[in-house]
Motif scaffolding. Structure first.
Motif, PDB file in Angstrom:
ATOM      1  N   GLN B   6       0.841  -1.195   0.000  1.00  0.00           N
ATOM      2  CA  GLN B   6       0.000   0.000   0.000  1.00  0.00           C
ATOM      3  C   GLN B   6       0.871   1.239   0.000  1.00  0.00           C
ATOM      4  N   THR B   7       0.395   2.265  -0.710  1.00  0.00           N
ATOM      5  CA  THR B   7       1.071   3.565  -0.707  1.00  0.00           C
ATOM      6  C   THR B   7       0.040   4.672  -0.665  1.00  0.00           C
ATOM      7  N   PRO B   8       0.353   5.813  -0.049  1.00  0.00           N
ATOM      8  CA  PRO B   8       1.529   6.022   0.798  1.00  0.00           C
ATOM      9  C   PRO B   8       1.336   5.355   2.151  1.00  0.00           C
ATOM     10  N   SER B   9       2.359   5.353   2.967  1.00  0.00           N
ATOM     11  CA  SER B   9       2.216   4.799   4.311  1.00  0.00           C
ATOM     12  C   SER B   9       1.510   5.790   5.221  1.00  0.00           C
ATOM     13  N   HIS B  10       1.694   7.078   4.928  1.00  0.00           N
ATOM     14  CA  HIS B  10       1.041   8.115   5.720  1.00  0.00           C
ATOM     15  C   HIS B  10       0.641   9.254   4.796  1.00  0.00           C
ATOM     16  N   GLN B  11      -0.605   9.700   4.909  1.00  0.00           N
ATOM     17  CA  GLN B  11      -1.122  10.790   4.097  1.00  0.00           C
ATOM     18  C   GLN B  11      -1.776  11.815   5.017  1.00  0.00           C
ATOM     19  N   VAL B  12      -1.322  13.055   4.900  1.00  0.00           N
ATOM     20  CA  VAL B  12      -1.933  14.145   5.659  1.00  0.00           C
ATOM     21  C   VAL B  12      -2.643  15.046   4.663  1.00  0.00           C
ATOM     22  N   THR B  13      -3.896  15.373   4.933  1.00  0.00           N
ATOM     23  CA  THR B  13      -4.656  16.194   4.007  1.00  0.00           C
ATOM     24  C   THR B  13      -5.552  17.140   4.787  1.00  0.00           C
ATOM     25  N   GLN B  14      -5.989  18.188   4.115  1.00  0.00           N
ATOM     26  CA  GLN B  14      -6.895  19.135   4.757  1.00  0.00           C
ATOM     27  C   GLN B  14      -8.329  18.729   4.494  1.00  0.00           C
ATOM     28  N   MET B  15      -9.183  19.038   5.421  1.00  0.00           N
ATOM     29  CA  MET B  15     -10.602  18.743   5.303  1.00  0.00           C
ATOM     30  C   MET B  15     -11.143  19.283   3.977  1.00  0.00           C
ATOM     31  N   GLY B  16     -11.926  18.479   3.285  1.00  0.00           N
ATOM     32  CA  GLY B  16     -12.499  18.900   2.015  1.00  0.00           C
ATOM     33  C   GLY B  16     -11.678  18.502   0.801  1.00  0.00           C
ATOM     34  N   GLN B  17     -10.455  18.079   1.016  1.00  0.00           N
ATOM     35  CA  GLN B  17      -9.602  17.675  -0.110  1.00  0.00           C
ATOM     36  C   GLN B  17      -9.889  16.225  -0.494  1.00  0.00           C
ATOM     37  N   GLU B  18      -9.526  15.901  -1.720  1.00  0.00           N
ATOM     38  CA  GLU B  18      -9.653  14.533  -2.224  1.00  0.00           C
ATOM     39  C   GLU B  18      -8.359  13.777  -1.967  1.00  0.00           C
ATOM     40  N   VAL B  19      -8.495  12.507  -1.590  1.00  0.00           N
ATOM     41  CA  VAL B  19      -7.310  11.661  -1.428  1.00  0.00           C
ATOM     42  C   VAL B  19      -7.531  10.350  -2.176  1.00  0.00           C
ATOM     43  N   ILE B  20      -6.442   9.801  -2.662  1.00  0.00           N
ATOM     44  CA  ILE B  20      -6.480   8.488  -3.296  1.00  0.00           C
ATOM     45  C   ILE B  20      -5.461   7.603  -2.590  1.00  0.00           C
ATOM     46  N   LEU B  21      -5.946   6.492  -2.076  1.00  0.00           N
ATOM     47  CA  LEU B  21      -5.076   5.527  -1.415  1.00  0.00           C
ATOM     48  C   LEU B  21      -4.879   4.361  -2.384  1.00  0.00           C
ATOM     49  N   ARG B  22      -3.651   3.917  -2.490  1.00  0.00           N
ATOM     50  CA  ARG B  22      -3.317   2.908  -3.493  1.00  0.00           C
ATOM     51  C   ARG B  22      -2.891   1.590  -2.859  1.00  0.00           C
ATOM     52  N   CYS B  23      -3.219   0.525  -3.577  1.00  0.00           N
ATOM     53  CA  CYS B  23      -2.947  -0.828  -3.105  1.00  0.00           C
ATOM     54  C   CYS B  23      -2.552  -1.681  -4.303  1.00  0.00           C
ATOM     55  N   VAL B  24      -1.600  -2.570  -4.091  1.00  0.00           N
ATOM     56  CA  VAL B  24      -1.302  -3.593  -5.089  1.00  0.00           C
ATOM     57  C   VAL B  24      -1.583  -4.936  -4.430  1.00  0.00           C
ATOM     58  N   PRO B  25      -2.701  -5.575  -4.799  1.00  0.00           N
ATOM     59  CA  PRO B  25      -3.035  -6.874  -4.202  1.00  0.00           C
ATOM     60  C   PRO B  25      -2.066  -7.965  -4.679  1.00  0.00           C
ATOM     61  N   ILE B  26      -2.165  -9.130  -4.061  1.00  0.00           N
ATOM     62  CA  ILE B  26      -1.375 -10.280  -4.497  1.00  0.00           C
ATOM     63  C   ILE B  26      -1.819 -10.659  -5.908  1.00  0.00           C
ATOM     64  N   SER B  27      -0.860 -10.968  -6.767  1.00  0.00           N
ATOM     65  CA  SER B  27      -1.106 -10.969  -8.215  1.00  0.00           C
ATOM     66  C   SER B  27      -2.162 -11.959  -8.689  1.00  0.00           C
ATOM     67  N   ASN B  28      -2.299 -13.117  -8.112  1.00  0.00           N
ATOM     68  CA  ASN B  28      -3.279 -14.080  -8.614  1.00  0.00           C
ATOM     69  C   ASN B  28      -4.590 -14.033  -7.848  1.00  0.00           C
ATOM     70  N   HIS B  29      -4.767 -13.033  -6.992  1.00  0.00           N
ATOM     71  CA  HIS B  29      -5.989 -12.904  -6.217  1.00  0.00           C
ATOM     72  C   HIS B  29      -7.062 -12.191  -7.022  1.00  0.00           C
ATOM     73  N   LEU B  30      -8.315 -12.563  -6.763  1.00  0.00           N
ATOM     74  CA  LEU B  30      -9.424 -12.027  -7.545  1.00  0.00           C
ATOM     75  C   LEU B  30     -10.336 -11.098  -6.744  1.00  0.00           C
ATOM     76  N   TYR B  31     -10.325 -11.225  -5.406  1.00  0.00           N
ATOM     77  CA  TYR B  31     -11.190 -10.409  -4.560  1.00  0.00           C
ATOM     78  C   TYR B  31     -10.332  -9.390  -3.810  1.00  0.00           C
ATOM     79  N   PHE B  32     -10.809  -8.168  -3.779  1.00  0.00           N
ATOM     80  CA  PHE B  32     -10.071  -7.102  -3.117  1.00  0.00           C
ATOM     81  C   PHE B  32     -11.001  -6.404  -2.138  1.00  0.00           C
ATOM     82  N   TYR B  33     -10.398  -5.890  -1.058  1.00  0.00           N
ATOM     83  CA  TYR B  33     -11.182  -5.304   0.019  1.00  0.00           C
ATOM     84  C   TYR B  33     -10.493  -4.049   0.552  1.00  0.00           C
ATOM     85  N   TRP B  34     -11.304  -3.163   1.085  1.00  0.00           N
ATOM     86  CA  TRP B  34     -10.799  -2.065   1.910  1.00  0.00           C
ATOM     87  C   TRP B  34     -11.480  -2.142   3.274  1.00  0.00           C
TER      88      TRP B  34
END
Lengths: 112, 115
Positions: B6-34
């Motif tokens: 997962q990236t980033p490890s730490h994200q600081v943002t101001q209220m009202g801003q948009e954030v995108i959190l990224r993940c690279v799942p295990i390559s042969n996996h089909l189901y992903f979760y947050w």
């Protein structure tokens, strides 16, 4: 709503002692997973139990799934300081294959 | 051994801003979760994703949240307009087939701090 309650919430013991952590629900789960989580990290899977009455052993850790698949226990024999951490149980919904429902957690500290 | 990242490890943002959190799942996996974990509270399910569609979402996952698999490896969680109460650890997880009783493998998490 399915809930998992863990007890005790906190546990402080001396090295060499035995302990048991309980995970209870009024709901039936298709599976029960136990995780260990270190501060600032993600849960790390220890074991999965799927059959009512199933017992699994992982070195000094023994996991049991209740006959009715509503509860589980984790027993640690001769605890060591390296066992210190947050232990989480998580149930797989009987009716849905997707989400895990996590327990409230048991924070274990083992003193040398 | 394959792992979820997962990236980033730490994200600081101001209220009202948009954030995108990224993940690279295990390559042969089909189901992903947050999942998310507010400090001192239990881990809570947000959403599951399979075959480029949301499979299930919780009450927490309102219109401010969205998920996407923009390419063959990444899986993202977007929060459109962050609120103070969105501050939490966000964990991505993946499983091979999503069948009942199957293990879910978790990433190390992204700590989101909304100020």
């Amino acid at each position: 709503t399915q809930l998992l309650e863990q007890s005790p919430q906190f546990l402080s013991i001396q090295e060499g002692e035995n302990l048991t952590v309980y995970c209870n629900s009024s709901s039936v789960f298709s599976s029960l997973q136990w995780y260990r989580q270190e501060p600032g990290e993600g849960p790390v899977l220890l074991v999965t139990v799927v059959t009512g009455g199933e017992v699994k052993k992982l070195k000094r850790l023994t996991f049991q799934f209740g006959d009715a698949r509503k509860d589980s226990s984790l027993h640690i024999t001769a605890a060591q300081p390296g066992d210190t951490g947050l232990y989480l149980c998580a149930g797989g919904s009987r009716y849905n294959t997707d989400k895990l429902i996590f327990g409230t957690g048991t924070r274990l500290q083992v003193f040398p | 051994e394959p792992e979820v990242t997962q990236t980033p490890s730490h994200q600081v943002t101001q209220m009202g801003q948009e954030v995108i959190l990224r993940c690279v799942p295990i390559s042969n996996h089909l189901y992903f979760y947050w999942y998310r974990q507010i400090l001192g509270q239990k881990v809570e399910f947000l959403v599951s994703f399979y075959n480029n569609e949301i499979s299930e979402k919780s009450e927490i996952f309102d219109d401010q949240f969205s998920v996407e698999r923009p390419d063959g490896s990444n899986f993202t969680l977007k929060i459109r307009s962050t609120k103070l109460e969105d501050s939490a650890m966000y964990f991505c997880a993946s499983s091979e087939t999503g069948l009942a009783g199957e293990e879910q493998y978790f990433g190390p998490g992204t700590r989101l701090t909304v100020t």
